[in-house]
Design an enzyme around this catalytic site. Structure first.
Site, PDB file in Angstrom:
ATOM      1  N   CYS A  24      17.615  -3.621 -27.191  1.00 33.77           N
ATOM      2  CA  CYS A  24      17.964  -4.807 -26.399  1.00 33.77           C
ATOM      3  C   CYS A  24      18.471  -4.374 -25.037  1.00 33.77           C
ATOM      4  O   CYS A  24      18.607  -3.188 -24.753  1.00 33.77           O
ATOM      5  CB  CYS A  24      18.998  -5.671 -27.120  1.00 33.77           C
ATOM      6  SG  CYS A  24      20.581  -4.836 -27.354  1.00 33.77           S
ATOM      7  N   CYS A  27      21.344  -1.887 -24.469  1.00 28.23           N
ATOM      8  CA  CYS A  27      21.014  -0.465 -24.651  1.00 28.23           C
ATOM      9  C   CYS A  27      20.666   0.174 -23.307  1.00 28.23           C
ATOM     10  O   CYS A  27      21.009   1.330 -23.045  1.00 28.23           O
ATOM     11  CB  CYS A  27      19.836  -0.301 -25.601  1.00 28.23           C
ATOM     12  SG  CYS A  27      20.049  -1.083 -27.210  1.00 28.23           S
ATOM     13  N   ASP A 448      -3.724  -3.423  11.476  1.00 31.35           N
ATOM     14  CA  ASP A 448      -4.417  -2.521  12.382  1.00 31.35           C
ATOM     15  C   ASP A 448      -5.860  -3.025  12.474  1.00 31.35           C
ATOM     16  O   ASP A 448      -6.373  -3.631  11.525  1.00 31.35           O
ATOM     17  CB  ASP A 448      -4.374  -1.107  11.807  1.00 31.35           C
ATOM     18  CG  ASP A 448      -5.304  -0.163  12.546  1.00 31.35           C
ATOM     19  OD1 ASP A 448      -5.143  -0.022  13.763  1.00 31.35           O
ATOM     20  OD2 ASP A 448      -6.194   0.413  11.883  1.00 31.35           O
ATOM     21  N   ASP A 674      -4.947   2.004   7.885  1.00 31.44           N
ATOM     22  CA  ASP A 674      -5.740   2.983   7.130  1.00 31.44           C
ATOM     23  C   ASP A 674      -5.720   4.379   7.694  1.00 31.44           C
ATOM     24  O   ASP A 674      -6.098   5.320   6.998  1.00 31.44           O
ATOM     25  CB  ASP A 674      -7.200   2.518   7.056  1.00 31.44           C
ATOM     26  CG  ASP A 674      -7.918   2.712   8.386  1.00 31.44           C
ATOM     27  OD1 ASP A 674      -7.335   2.358   9.434  1.00 31.44           O
ATOM     28  OD2 ASP A 674      -9.053   3.216   8.378  1.00 31.44           O
ATOM     29  N   ASP A 678      -1.448   5.331  11.530  1.00 29.89           N
ATOM     30  CA  ASP A 678      -0.812   4.129  10.982  1.00 29.89           C
ATOM     31  C   ASP A 678       0.360   4.466  10.067  1.00 29.89           C
ATOM     32  O   ASP A 678       1.146   3.582   9.716  1.00 29.89           O
ATOM     33  CB  ASP A 678      -1.834   3.300  10.180  1.00 29.89           C
ATOM     34  CG  ASP A 678      -2.905   2.696  11.073  1.00 29.89           C
ATOM     35  OD1 ASP A 678      -2.592   2.349  12.224  1.00 29.89           O
ATOM     36  OD2 ASP A 678      -4.053   2.577  10.606  1.00 29.89           O
TER      37      ASP A 678
END
Length: 795
Positions: A24, A27, A448, A674, A678
C-alpha cells in the site's frame, strides 16, 4: 533494457533497486525514508506500481548496494539491486505471473473453505426455516465448532500472509495494509473463538460469532489482490511489446555465405541480410537494396517508409517488400529499441510532483485509521445500545478493513504506467517523468523551423547573378566553398552543382560564421556566402539583387547572397518544403487554445511567408543559434504573464491567434527542435520536445521525444498528458473520497441515529472494489487513439 547498475555506480550518482513486499501507499514512504537515512544518499523515489526504487547519492559518498538493501530489510521489505545484464522488465513480468498463480491458488482454497461458513451463518439469517433445521439436527455448538475449524483453516492457510507480514510491521510500529487486515480479521476470529470455547467470559447477550466476517474478509481481499495483480500485468504491456519486437536471430554475412546467429553475437560492422516479411534485427545502414519498412511499432506512423542505399534502419521494424543488405551500427543496449524501452521504463517509474503529497498523507493514514478504529470500539462500548461489545467489535473491524489505502497508493503510478506505455505505442516518449505533468500546463509551443516544421532537406531552386558573373561559375565557386560546411543549405547547393556537372575546387581559409554564413578562398578569389545581415556587416552593397531576394522570400524561400572579392555577385534561392502535416498540427494546437511561435534564423520575409502558410501566431526571425535560448526565455516570461522582450519578433500578418495574451494562472512553454543548435533551447524551455529523427544531442537535451519526426506528435503528446493527468485526478478523488466517506458509515455513526451501517463483509468488498476501480480506470488510457492529428481538448 535496464540501466546497468555498474554504470550508475561508476558514475557515482544513482542506483536502482527492485523492492519486494510493498502492499500500500504507506509502504512507499516507509521505504523512501529508510533509503534516505543511509549516509550519503541525497534522495530516494519509490514507485508502488513498478515496485522499484531510484536512489541518488553524492558522488563522493561510498554508498554500497548492500547498505541500501539492509536499510530496506530493516523496515520489513525485500530489495535487490537491478544489476547489469538483467532484463528487469522480463524478470518483473515473470514475478508477477508467479504472484498471480500463487494468489489464484490461495483464493481458490479460501473460497472453498469460506463458502460453507458463509452459507451456514448467512443462510440461517436469510431463511429462518434453514436456521431452525440446522439448530435442531446439528446444534448451534457444533455449527460454531465447524465454522471455527473452517475459518481457522482460512486464516492459517491462504490468509497466513496477512498475519505474517502485518504482524511483523506491527512489531516494528509501522503498520501497513496487511496489519489492518490482520487486526480486523484476527479480532473477529478471536472474539468468535472466545464465544465458542469460553462463553462464560462474555455477557450472555454478547455471545455471538463472526467467523463468516473473518473468513469473507480474507477471501475478498485475496480476490482483490488477484484481480489487481492480473490488471497490473496488463499495465506493463508496452514494455513487453517492445521486448518482443527484436528478433532473437540475425542472418549475418560470413564471406560468401549467410549464417543465422543469436542476436547477442551480432557486432557493429557486421553485415546482415533481411528478406521481405522479416523483422530488421538491429540498427544499421542500408548497403544494398530498396524496400518499404513498416516503422509503426516504433514511431506510431501507419504508412511504411521507403528505405534505400545509405538510409538508416531501426531494429524491430518490419521489412515489407524488397531484400535489404544492412551494415550493423548499433547492437544490444545501444539500439534505438533498447533506448526506447529504457525511456519508457524510466518514465513509468517516475514520481510526479502530485504524488509527493499523496505519499505524505498516506504515510500517516494507517496509524490514523487504527486510532479511529480504537476510538470507534470504545465509543460503542460507552454509548452503544446493549449488547454493546459485539457492536463495538463489528464497527471497529469494519473501519480497519474499509480504510485500507491500497487505492491511494496505486492512483498515480498506475495512470503513469499505462499513459506512458500507450504514449510509446503512439511514438511519444517521455524521457523525464515530470514532463508528463508539465506538458498539461503548456499554453505556448515554440517551433524551430528547419527540420521541424520543414523536411530539413532543402533544394536549390534559383540562381540570379549580377552583371559580369555567369551562373555556372558562381555555382562552381559557391559549391566549392559550401562543400566544407555541414549545413543543410550547403548540402543543397553542393548537390545542385554536382547535378549540373560543374567542377568543385579546393577551398583555402574556410571559416564558418555562426548563424550567418561562410567565407574562404576558391581559385584565388575571396568568397563570402550567407544571409543578408552578413553582407551588410561586411559593407557589401546588395541593392541590385535585393528585389529578386525579396520576391523569393515572399514565396517562403531562403535567399543566400554570394559576394566575390567584396562585390555582390549572386543571390540563390533555397527551398525547404514544409512537412505535409505541419499545418494540421498547428491547427490542432490553435484549436486547443495553445499559442504557436516559430523561431528561425531566416530573414523576416521568408519566416512570415512560412508562418502564413502554417497559421502560426508569432514569429521570431533572424535569430542566431546562440540567440535561441534568449528567445525561449523571453517567450517563457510572456507565457507566464511576465514582461516579454519582443525584439526580433514579427507577426505573420492576419488576425492574432486565439490566445495571444495571457493564458491562465499556470502557463508553460514548450520548445520543439531537432538540431544540435536546438539543444540549449530545449533545455531552457519548461518542456523540451525533440524530433526523434534529429540529432542525439537534441534528444538528450529534451524531456519528450517524438519518434516519428512529425510535428503532429506535439498535439498528441499534449493530449496524452492531459488525459493521463485527468485520469490521475479521477483516481485520487475516488480513492480519497471513497475511503474517507465510508469511514463514518463503517464506524456506525449513522446507526446511532437509526441509520445504516457497514458490516465488515461489505467493508472488505468495498475496499477491494476501490483498488479495482483505480486500476480499471487507469487501464482506460490504453484506449487513447493515435490519430494523425489528434483533437486536443481545452483544459
Amino acid at each position: 533494457m535496464e540501466t546497468p547498475m555498474n554504470a550508475t555506480l561508476a558514475d557515482g550518482t544513482a542506483v536502482d533497486l527492485a523492492i519486494e513486499g510493498m502492499s500500500c501507499a504507506s509502504c512507499v514512504k516507509r521505504v523512501e525514508n529508510a533509503l534516505a537515512a543511509v549516509p550519503g544518499v541525497r534522495g530516494a523515489s519509490v514507485n508502488l506500481a513498478t515496485e522499484r526504487a531510484h536512489v541518488q547519492f553524492d558522488r563522493a559518498a561510498s554508498v554500497l548496494p548492500d547498505a541500501l538493501v539492509e536499510a530496506v530489510g530493516k523496515v520489513g521489505y525485500g530489495a535487490r539491486p537491478v544489476t547489469s545484464g538483467q532484463d528487469h522488465a522480463a524478470a518483473q513480468a515473470a514475478a508477477r505471473d508467479a504472484e498471480t498463480r500463487v494468489l489464484a491458488r490461495r483464493f481458490a482454497a479460501a473460497l472453498l473453505l469460506t463458502l460453507p461458513v458463509f452459507l451456514l451463518e448467512m443462510g440461517g439469517h436469510l431463511f429462518p426455516a434453514v436456521h431452525h433445521a440446522l439448530d435442531i439436527y446439528i446444534g448451534s455448538t457444533r455449527l460454531w465448532l465447524l465454522q471455527w475449524a473452517l475459518t481457522t483453516a482460512v486464516l492459517a492457510g491462504p490468509g497466513r500472509m496477512f498475519f505474517v507480514k502485518g504482524g511483523a510491521m506491527l512489531a516494528r510500529r509501522a503498520p501497513d495494509m496487511n496489519s489492518l487486515v490482520a487486526v480486523g480479521a484476527g479480532s473477529a476470529w478471536l472474539y468468535s473463538t472466545v464465544a465458542t470455547f469460553a462463553p462464560g467470559w462474555l455477557p450472555e447477550d454478547a455471545r455471538h460469532v463472526y467467523f463468516e466476517a473473518a473468513a469473507v474478509i480474507v477471501t475478498l481481499i485475496l480476490l482483490g489482490r488477484l484481480l489487481e495483480a492480473r490488471a497490473k500485468g496488463r499495465t506493463g504491456a508496452a514494455i513487453a511489446r517492445l521486448a518482443s519486437l527484436q528478433p532473437r536471430q540475425a542472418r549475418v554475412l560470413r564471406g560468401d555465405d549467410t549464417v543465422d546467429v543469436p542476436i547477442e553475437a551480432v557486432r557493429p560492422g557486421d553485415v546482415v541480410r533481411i528478406r521481405p516479411g522479416e523483422k530488421i534485427p538491429v540498427d544499421g545502414t542500408v548497403l544494398e537494396g530498396a524496400s518499404f519498412v513498416d516503422e509503426s511499432m516504433i514511431t506510431g506512423e501507419p504508412i511504411p517508409a521507403e528505405r534505400t542505399t545509405g538510409d538508416a534502419v531501426t531494429g524491430g521494424t518490419l521489412n515489407t517488400q524488397g531484400s535489404l543488405t544492412v551494415r550493423v551500427t548499433r547492437t544490444g543496449a545501444d539500439t534505438a529499441l533498447a533506448r526506447i524501452a529504457r525511456m519508457v521504463q524510466d518514465a513509468q517509474g517516475a514520481k510526479l510532483p502530485i504524488q509527493g503529497l499523496v505519499d505524505r498523507i498516506t504515510y500517516r493514514f494507517v496509524p490514523a485509521i487504527m486510532a479511529i478504529a480504537a476510538l470507534t470500539f470504545f465509543a460503542w462500548l460507552a454509548f452503544g445500545a446493549e449488547p454493546a461489545l459485539p457492536q463495538a467489535l463489528v464497527h471497529a473491524v469494519a473501519v480497519l478493513i474499509v480504510a485500507c489505502p491500497c487505492a491511494m497508493g496505486l492512483a498515480t503510478p498506475m495512470s503513469i504506467m499505462v499513459g506512458t506505455g500507450r504514449a510509446a505505442e503512439m511514438g511519444v516518449l517521455f524521457r523525464h517523468g515530470d514532463a508528463l505533468q508539465s506538458l498539461r500546463d503548456v499554453r505556448t509551443v515554440a517551433f524551430d523551423k528547419t527540420g521541424t516544421l520543414t523536411l530539413g532537406k532543402p533544394t536549390l531552386t534559383g540562381v540570379a547573378t549580377a552583371a559580369g558573373f555567369g551562373r555556372e561559375e558562381i555555382l562552381s565557386w559557391t559549391a566549392s566553398l559550401q562543400a566544407a560546411s555541414e549545413h543543410p543549405i550547403a548540402s543543397a547547393i553542393v548537390a545542385a552543382a554536382r547535378e549540373a556537372g560543374v567542377a568543385i575546387a579546393p577551398v583555402d581559409g574556410f571559416l564558418a560564421i555562426s548563424g550567418a554564413g561562410v567565407r574562404g578562398a576558391v581559385q584565388g578569389r575571396q568568397l563570402l556566402a550567407g544571409a543578408e545581415r552578413l553582407m551588410r556587416e561586411q559593407g557589401i552593397d546588395i541593392a541590385p539583387l535585393a528585389g529578386q531576394a525579396d520576391e523569393w522570400a515572399r514565396d517562403g524561400k531562403t535567399a543566400i547572397y554570394v559576394a566575390v572579392d567584396g562585390t555582390a555577385a549572386a543571390v540563390m534561392a533555397v527551398s525547404d518544403p514544409v512537412r505535409p502535416t505541419s499545418a494540421s498540427a498547428i491547427a490542432a494546437l490553435r484549436a486547443a487554445g495553445i499559442r504557436t511561435v516559430m523561431i528561425t534564423g531566416d530573414n523576416r520575409h521568408t519566416a512570415q511567408a512560412v508562418a502564413r502558410v502554417l497559421g502560426i501566431d508569432d514569429v521570431r526571425a533572424e535569430v542566431l543559434p546562440e540567440g535561441k535560448v534568449e528567445a525561449v526565455r523571453a517567450l517563457r516570461a510572456h507565457a507566464a504573464g511576465g514582461p516579454d522582450d519582443a525584439s526580433g519578433a514579427t507577426a505573420p500578418g492576419g488576425p492574432p491567434g486565439p490566445v495571444a495574451g495571457k493564458t491562465g494562472p499556470r502557463s508553460l512553454l514548450a520548445f520543439v527542435g531537432d538540431g544540435i543548435n536546438d539543444a540549449p533551447a530545449l533545455a531552457a524551455a519548461d518542456v523540451g520536445i525533440a524530433i526523434g529523427t534529429g540529432t542525439d544531442v537534441a534528444i538528450d537535451a529534451a524531456s519528450v521525444v517524438l519518434m516519428a519526426g512529425d510535428p503532429a506528435g506535439v498535439a498528441r503528446a499534449i493530449a496524452i498528458s492531459r488525459a493521463t493527468l485527468a485520469n490521475i485526478r479521477q483516481n485520487l478523488f475516488w480513492a480519497f473520497v471513497y475511503n474517507v466517506a465510508l469511514i463514518p458509515l463503517a464506524a456506525g455513526i449513522p446507526a446511532l441515529f437509526q441509520g445504516p451501517s457497514l458490516s465488515p463483509v461489505f467493508a472488505a468488498a468495498a475496499m477491494a472494489l476501490s483498488s479495482l476501480f483505480v486500476v480499471g480506470n487507469a487501464l482506460r488510457l490504453r484506449g487513447l487513439r493515435a490519430a494523425s492529428t489528434p483533437e486536443v481538448k481545452r483544459p
